[in-house]
Design a protein around this motif. Structure first.
Motif, PDB file in Angstrom:
ATOM      1  N   ASN A 191       4.582   3.612  -9.221  1.00 15.54           N
ATOM      2  CA  ASN A 191       4.553   3.648 -10.692  1.00 15.54           C
ATOM      3  C   ASN A 191       3.752   4.849 -11.196  1.00 15.54           C
ATOM      4  O   ASN A 191       2.961   4.742 -12.144  1.00 15.54           O
ATOM      5  CB  ASN A 191       3.963   2.350 -11.258  1.00 15.54           C
ATOM      6  N   SER A 192       3.954   5.960 -10.536  1.00 16.07           N
ATOM      7  CA  SER A 192       3.235   7.184 -10.902  1.00 16.07           C
ATOM      8  C   SER A 192       4.249   8.319 -10.979  1.00 16.07           C
ATOM      9  O   SER A 192       4.954   8.608 -10.001  1.00 16.07           O
ATOM     10  CB  SER A 192       2.157   7.492  -9.855  1.00 16.07           C
ATOM     11  N   ALA A 193       4.285   8.984 -12.131  1.00 19.35           N
ATOM     12  CA  ALA A 193       5.196  10.113 -12.299  1.00 19.35           C
ATOM     13  C   ALA A 193       4.838  11.238 -11.332  1.00 19.35           C
ATOM     14  O   ALA A 193       5.717  11.932 -10.811  1.00 19.35           O
ATOM     15  CB  ALA A 193       5.154  10.613 -13.742  1.00 19.35           C
ATOM     16  N   GLU A 194       3.568  11.397 -11.085  1.00 23.84           N
ATOM     17  CA  GLU A 194       3.117  12.448 -10.157  1.00 23.84           C
ATOM     18  C   GLU A 194       3.610  12.170  -8.741  1.00 23.84           C
ATOM     19  O   GLU A 194       4.088  13.081  -8.055  1.00 23.84           O
ATOM     20  CB  GLU A 194       1.594  12.530 -10.183  1.00 23.84           C
ATOM     21  N   ALA A 195       3.508  10.917  -8.300  1.00 19.92           N
ATOM     22  CA  ALA A 195       3.966  10.550  -6.956  1.00 19.92           C
ATOM     23  C   ALA A 195       5.470  10.736  -6.834  1.00 19.92           C
ATOM     24  O   ALA A 195       5.980  11.221  -5.811  1.00 19.92           O
ATOM     25  CB  ALA A 195       3.577   9.117  -6.639  1.00 19.92           C
ATOM     26  N   GLN A 196       6.205  10.365  -7.884  1.00 17.48           N
ATOM     27  CA  GLN A 196       7.657  10.508  -7.850  1.00 17.48           C
ATOM     28  C   GLN A 196       8.078  11.974  -7.823  1.00 17.48           C
ATOM     29  O   GLN A 196       9.010  12.353  -7.119  1.00 17.48           O
ATOM     30  CB  GLN A 196       8.273   9.786  -9.043  1.00 17.48           C
ATOM     31  N   GLN A 206       0.868  -1.181   0.000  1.00 20.77           N
ATOM     32  CA  GLN A 206       0.000   0.000   0.000  1.00 20.77           C
ATOM     33  C   GLN A 206       0.905   1.231   0.000  1.00 20.77           C
ATOM     34  O   GLN A 206       1.023   1.963   0.985  1.00 20.77           O
ATOM     35  CB  GLN A 206      -0.929  -0.019   1.222  1.00 20.77           C
ATOM     36  N   HIS A 207       1.559   1.444  -1.126  1.00 21.95           N
ATOM     37  CA  HIS A 207       2.645   2.421  -1.194  1.00 21.95           C
ATOM     38  C   HIS A 207       2.153   3.868  -1.079  1.00 21.95           C
ATOM     39  O   HIS A 207       2.842   4.711  -0.490  1.00 21.95           O
ATOM     40  CB  HIS A 207       3.426   2.209  -2.491  1.00 21.95           C
ATOM     41  N   GLN A 208       1.002   4.173  -1.627  1.00 24.75           N
ATOM     42  CA  GLN A 208       0.478   5.529  -1.513  1.00 24.75           C
ATOM     43  C   GLN A 208       0.183   5.873  -0.052  1.00 24.75           C
ATOM     44  O   GLN A 208       0.495   6.960   0.422  1.00 24.75           O
ATOM     45  CB  GLN A 208      -0.799   5.666  -2.345  1.00 24.75           C
ATOM     46  N   GLN A 209      -0.416   4.899   0.661  1.00 22.03           N
ATOM     47  CA  GLN A 209      -0.690   5.116   2.088  1.00 22.03           C
ATOM     48  C   GLN A 209       0.611   5.205   2.891  1.00 22.03           C
ATOM     49  O   GLN A 209       0.689   5.947   3.873  1.00 22.03           O
ATOM     50  CB  GLN A 209      -1.576   4.000   2.636  1.00 22.03           C
ATOM     51  N   ALA A 210       1.621   4.438   2.473  1.00 20.24           N
ATOM     52  CA  ALA A 210       2.919   4.504   3.143  1.00 20.24           C
ATOM     53  C   ALA A 210       3.528   5.894   2.986  1.00 20.24           C
ATOM     54  O   ALA A 210       4.081   6.458   3.943  1.00 20.24           O
ATOM     55  CB  ALA A 210       3.860   3.444   2.587  1.00 20.24           C
ATOM     56  N   MET A 211       3.435   6.469   1.808  1.00 19.40           N
ATOM     57  CA  MET A 211       3.937   7.829   1.593  1.00 19.40           C
ATOM     58  C   MET A 211       3.217   8.817   2.488  1.00 19.40           C
ATOM     59  O   MET A 211       3.836   9.736   3.056  1.00 19.40           O
ATOM     60  CB  MET A 211       3.769   8.220   0.124  1.00 19.40           C
ATOM     61  N   ALA A 212       1.913   8.624   2.665  1.00 16.26           N
ATOM     62  CA  ALA A 212       1.140   9.514   3.535  1.00 16.26           C
ATOM     63  C   ALA A 212       1.603   9.390   4.991  1.00 16.26           C
ATOM     64  O   ALA A 212       1.702  10.387   5.717  1.00 16.26           O
ATOM     65  CB  ALA A 212      -0.344   9.188   3.416  1.00 16.26           C
ATOM     66  N   ALA A 213       1.900   8.153   5.407  1.00 13.07           N
ATOM     67  CA  ALA A 213       2.385   7.945   6.781  1.00 13.07           C
ATOM     68  C   ALA A 213       3.735   8.618   6.982  1.00 13.07           C
ATOM     69  O   ALA A 213       3.990   9.235   8.028  1.00 13.07           O
ATOM     70  CB  ALA A 213       2.487   6.449   7.081  1.00 13.07           C
ATOM     71  N   TYR A 214       4.612   8.521   5.976  1.00  8.12           N
ATOM     72  CA  TYR A 214       5.913   9.178   6.077  1.00  8.12           C
ATOM     73  C   TYR A 214       5.767  10.702   6.057  1.00  8.12           C
ATOM     74  O   TYR A 214       6.542  11.422   6.714  1.00  8.12           O
ATOM     75  CB  TYR A 214       6.821   8.722   4.935  1.00  8.12           C
ATOM     76  N   ALA A 215       4.783  11.195   5.315  1.00  7.27           N
ATOM     77  CA  ALA A 215       4.526  12.638   5.294  1.00  7.27           C
ATOM     78  C   ALA A 215       4.057  13.124   6.673  1.00  7.27           C
ATOM     79  O   ALA A 215       4.403  14.231   7.103  1.00  7.27           O
ATOM     80  CB  ALA A 215       3.493  12.975   4.230  1.00  7.27           C
ATOM     81  N   GLU A 216       3.300  12.295   7.380  1.00  3.47           N
ATOM     82  CA  GLU A 216       2.890  12.639   8.747  1.00  3.47           C
ATOM     83  C   GLU A 216       4.109  12.736   9.661  1.00  3.47           C
ATOM     84  O   GLU A 216       4.174  13.600  10.542  1.00  3.47           O
ATOM     85  CB  GLU A 216       1.909  11.595   9.280  1.00  3.47           C
ATOM     86  N   LEU A 217       5.067  11.832   9.470  1.00  6.53           N
ATOM     87  CA  LEU A 217       6.304  11.899  10.253  1.00  6.53           C
ATOM     88  C   LEU A 217       7.040  13.201   9.980  1.00  6.53           C
ATOM     89  O   LEU A 217       7.552  13.832  10.903  1.00  6.53           O
ATOM     90  CB  LEU A 217       7.199  10.708   9.927  1.00  6.53           C
ATOM     91  N   LEU A 218       7.100  13.602   8.701  1.00  2.00           N
ATOM     92  CA  LEU A 218       7.782  14.846   8.341  1.00  2.00           C
ATOM     93  C   LEU A 218       7.145  16.037   9.039  1.00  2.00           C
ATOM     94  O   LEU A 218       7.849  16.947   9.502  1.00  2.00           O
ATOM     95  CB  LEU A 218       7.755  15.036   6.824  1.00  2.00           C
ATOM     96  N   ALA A 219       5.820  16.027   9.159  1.00  2.00           N
ATOM     97  CA  ALA A 219       5.127  17.125   9.828  1.00  2.00           C
ATOM     98  C   ALA A 219       5.319  17.073  11.342  1.00  2.00           C
ATOM     99  O   ALA A 219       5.449  18.118  12.000  1.00  2.00           O
ATOM    100  CB  ALA A 219       3.637  17.083   9.490  1.00  2.00           C
ATOM    101  N   ALA A 220       5.347  15.869  11.909  1.00  2.00           N
ATOM    102  CA  ALA A 220       5.435  15.734  13.366  1.00  2.00           C
ATOM    103  C   ALA A 220       6.856  15.845  13.879  1.00  2.00           C
ATOM    104  O   ALA A 220       7.095  16.436  14.942  1.00  2.00           O
ATOM    105  CB  ALA A 220       4.841  14.381  13.798  1.00  2.00           C
ATOM    106  N   ASN A 221       7.824  15.280  13.154  1.00  2.00           N
ATOM    107  CA  ASN A 221       9.206  15.237  13.625  1.00  2.00           C
ATOM    108  C   ASN A 221      10.143  15.328  12.419  1.00  2.00           C
ATOM    109  O   ASN A 221      10.669  14.307  11.959  1.00  2.00           O
ATOM    110  CB  ASN A 221       9.455  13.944  14.411  1.00  2.00           C
ATOM    111  N   PRO A 222      10.360  16.540  11.872  1.00  2.00           N
ATOM    112  CA  PRO A 222      11.158  16.679  10.634  1.00  2.00           C
ATOM    113  C   PRO A 222      12.570  16.116  10.754  1.00  2.00           C
ATOM    114  O   PRO A 222      13.106  15.572   9.779  1.00  2.00           O
ATOM    115  CB  PRO A 222      11.181  18.198  10.413  1.00  2.00           C
ATOM    116  N   GLU A 223      13.177  16.220  11.950  1.00  2.00           N
ATOM    117  CA  GLU A 223      14.560  15.753  12.104  1.00  2.00           C
ATOM    118  C   GLU A 223      14.678  14.257  11.883  1.00  2.00           C
ATOM    119  O   GLU A 223      15.669  13.772  11.343  1.00  2.00           O
ATOM    120  CB  GLU A 223      15.075  16.121  13.494  1.00  2.00           C
TER     121      GLU A 223
END
Length: 385
Positions: free
Chosen positions: A264-269, A230-247
């Motif tokens: 496999n999406s140019a937009e996601a990349q 579930q790679h799109q959802q994984a990216m969203a989870a990592y984005a939450e980490l970036l917002a909560a703890n950027p370091e």
């Protein structure tokens, strides 16, 4: 028969004489004991200060034998045994104190605390748990709960550890939110190992709620989603980490790039590349630079990025990668030798170092294996600190 009063006149002086003699003998004995006991005690203290523990123990044993009712000497002797690793003898000393019926309540609680420490140091966790639990409602309750917390961590009883941490937090001593989040993450990993993904996700959600700024729950959630493709959802989870703890985002920069490629999406990349570049501008680091290279692998672009990184953040890792690109100019025998020398030089710098005890490791640890403290590893390699 008439009683002769003359016997009274004879008996009274004799009784007085015997009483006076007995009191003198008792006083001399008491003074001798009081003189001998402190002498042995101070002798033991002097030997202890001079780090002669064997002789100090002998002196304290002598003092205890001279005055068995002195509890302070028992405590000193028991602590010496524990420090020397003679836990069985320390246990006997403190159990002897607890068996005394005349021991005041405060001294009894102190002896119970010392006995619990003996069991804990000896690795007898079951008996230590019972001994610390017996201190609830006493003056040693806070110290006992902290010890129980450490005990449950070492025995990996995460549910019990979370219960104790919540009780300590309710007592107002300190915030244990980050630790509770780690305990929930550990339970999530156990649930995942059993194949209970739904329970694991619920535990990770509780961990994020308990400590929103803590990185680990976000990291595990993203990695779990990636394993389930579930790679799109994984990216969203990592984005939450970036917002909560950027370091801490640099820890999963490579995972973030891998998830974007797996979509496999140019937009996601493109979105991932922009996110990584923006974070690199804020906090330059090799983790982020390598992740950018996965999304934009052109050799010319990578070379330019490495040169710019060396200008801003000189590091041997970046220099090694830059030199590796120019190895084509070396002979077939020279290139492997140069690469091997650079790899050997850079390897110690690509470690994580605990800020509390200095323990270094190749992999990132949420709990330091050396000092057992949580969140003491900065999310950057040694050369970048």
């Amino acid at each position: 028969m008439d009683f002769d009063l003359r016997w009274i006149l004879i008996a009274l002086p004799l009784a007085f004489a015997f009483g006076w003699l007995a009191s003198k003998l008792d006083t001399r004995q008491w003074k001798r004991e009081q003189r001998d006991a402190p002498k042995a005690y101070f002798k033991g203290l002097n030997l202890l200060l001079n780090e002669q523990q064997d002789k100090a123990i002998d002196a304290f044993i002598e003092a205890v034998q001279a005055d068995p009712d002195t509890s302070e000497l028992h405590f000193a002797l028991g602590n010496l045994f524990r420090r020397r690793g003679e836990y069985e003898r320390a246990v006997r000393v403190h159990q002897h104190l607890l068996q005394r019926g005349d021991l005041p309540r405060a001294e009894r609680e102190r002896a119970q605390h010392a006995l619990a420490q003996d069991f804990y140091k000896a690795g007898l966790f079951d008996r230590a748990e019972d001994a610390f639990a017996a201190l609830r409602g006493t003056a040693f309750e806070h110290e006992a709960e902290l010890a129980l917390l450490s005990l449950y961590e070492r025995s990996r009883e995460w549910r019990k550890a979370a219960e104790v941490a919540r009780h300590l937090e309710q007592g107002g001593s300190a915030s244990f939110a980050s630790r509770i989040a780690h305990y929930l993450c550990e339970q999530a990993l156990e649930a995942q190992a059993r194949g209970q993904d739904a329970e694991a996700q619920q535990l990770l959600a509780e961990a994020r709620k308990a400590a929103p700024q803590a990185a680990r729950a976000h990291v595990l959630a993203g990695q779990m989603l990636a394993r389930r493709e579930q790679h799109q959802q994984a990216m969203a989870a990592y984005a939450e980490l970036l917002a909560a703890n950027p370091e801490a985002f640099s820890l999963i920069a490579g995972d973030y790039a891998a998830a974007a490629l797996a979509c496999n999406s140019a937009e996601a990349q493109q979105q991932a590349l922009q996110t990584l570049q923006a974070q690199y501008q804020r906090t330059p680091g090799m983790h982020l630079l390598n992740a950018i290279a996965r999304l934009e692998p052109a050799a010319a672009a990578q070379r330019e990025r490495l040169l710019e990184h060396l200008r801003q953040e000189p590091s041997l890792s970046a220099a090694r990668l830059l030199l590796a690109q120019g190895n084509a100019q070396l002979s077939g025998e020279e290139a492997p030798l140069v690469n091997a020398a650079l790899d050997k030089a850079v390897r110690p710098l690509q470690r994580y170092r605990c800020a509390a005890c200095g323990f270094e490791a190749q992999h990132y640890f949420w709990q330091c294996p050396g000092c057992l403290n949580w969140d003491t590893y900065p999310p950057r390699h040694v050369e970048e600190q």
